[in-house]
Write an enzyme that holds these catalytic residues in place. Structure first.
Site: not given
Lengths: 261, 261
Positions: A32, A219
């Protein structure tokens, strides 16, 4: 010349009215962090502000008038995986605030989302408030301490300009969700679920630094797919969206005062 | 005169061979800490080594040749309850080690025990190893990171002399035990269950300070009584036993080197 003395409120309101100068961005995973490090041409700090032996990494640089510090808790020294979760996040938030005295802390990262609350994969959320869902202490008042509800710093203009989604964030140290976690997440009225936010909020609040939470959905927790699989599948693509959003946030912040966010 | 330079192993073995000089005792609850503060006539540090605004309290004093520091995370600034759990414990362990450079960290406190593993209310345990039971990350290697298994510093002579029980300690941020926690506790082969130990172990390991864990059993997790009720009922009496044990540990440590424990 010494600054004029005044009551604490006056000092605080003065700091609200000068441009934000230093920001600390806490990012738990290297995947990230690195695109942002490249985007802002940050350099790894060779003369670490952290103690010898800790794996914590600071990437630093200036962008327009802003001192940007991306803090990544690094790889676990024994196991070589990202040091995710609330313990590492609280430690690096504490050590970074102590060393760098930032005007603002940004916790950026991927998260799970609840489709029943309107989240979809790839969405970018700004958390309105954060709480824990895995600290159950069924004793009066200690129960509230466990939940640890805290408001994110209010940024109405940033929200309006960037058109981000807003939702409540719930934090726990597990990637999965037990029935007990689920009950707490529902009680927290959360739209997004991560593994660091409420710990960063706790420390920032303790040290009186405003904090915001930029979370990208990898998700769907209340969906059909297993979380770990869906998370790993979407991580790379969603990280691109996350980094675009953080870049927009930084562009918006640059030159502004806290009270203009 | 500058100390002679040598390889790290030599330095470590030298520090093992000089008497322990400074200890930090991390205690999460004021009820557990105050009798020891009184017993060793410690004084609250007025010129805090901790940042402004944090509720963390250091009680300091000398006992024979030992600098004793009891560190209590203090009352939550908003809610007024003890700052229990892994986030507070990790922060105070970090800040204390940084400020005081102790030779040894002792985490002392009450805990739940499993009668199926031989624990009874009032027992005093020294943990052989510690791990987390509420950090489930079902991704290879990250799963091991979540469990965070660490060995306590080995103290065979201390154990023999004091006749304490030995068992594995499992840590989580909830006072109760969900079925998922229970499965992890069984996987950890734990006899005792607390809310701080593995976090203290993580930070002490990160900063390379040996740590031991003295835990007194307030409640039987696999018994008939509700945990919160049994915990509150036994807290005062068991705290007396805990403080006696910690006093014995300190008496044993005084004048000894790490390698003599």
């Amino acid at each position: 010349m010494a600054p004029p003395e005044g009551p604490e409120e006056l000092m605080a309101s003065q700091s609200d009215k000068r441009p934000i100068s230093t920001i600390v961005i806490i990012i738990a995973m290297q995947t990230e962090a690195l695109p942002l490090v490249n985007k802002f041409q940050l350099k790894e700090d060779q003369d670490s502000v952290f103690p010898t032996g800790v794996p914590w990494v600071r990437y630093r640089g200036t962008y327009r008038d802003l001192n940007i510090n991306i803090i990544w808790p690094g790889k676990d020294t024994a196991l070589g995986v990202d040091s995710v979760g609330t313990v590492s996040a609280s430690l690096v938030t504490y050590a970074s605030i102590q060393a760098l005295q930032p005007d603002l802390v940004i916790n950026a990262g991927t998260a799970g989302g609840f489709k029943a609350k309107g989240a979809a994969v790839g969405d970018i959320f700004l958390a309105s408030e954060v709480a824990f869902h895995d600290r159950r202490i069924p004793i009066p008042i200690l129960d509230l301490y466990g939940v640890g509800l805290r408001q994110a710093f209010s940024t109405p203009d940033l929200l309006k300009r960037l058109g981000l989604k807003v939702g409540k964030l719930s934090t726990g140290d597990s990637l999965d969700m037990s029935p007990q976690d689920e009950a707490s997440i529902i009680a927290n009225d959360a739209t997004i679920k991560d593994m660091e936010g409420a710990a960063v909020a706790y420390v920032a609040d303790l040290l009186k630094v405003p904090a915001i939470f930029v979370k990208a959905i990898t998700d769907i927790v209340d969906g059909d797919k297993p979380t770990a699989e869906e998370f790993l599948q979407n991580l790379a693509a969603v990280t691109v969206a996350l980094d675009q959003a953080v870049t927009q946030v930084i562009d918006f912040i640059t030159g502004k005062c806290l009270s203009d966010l």
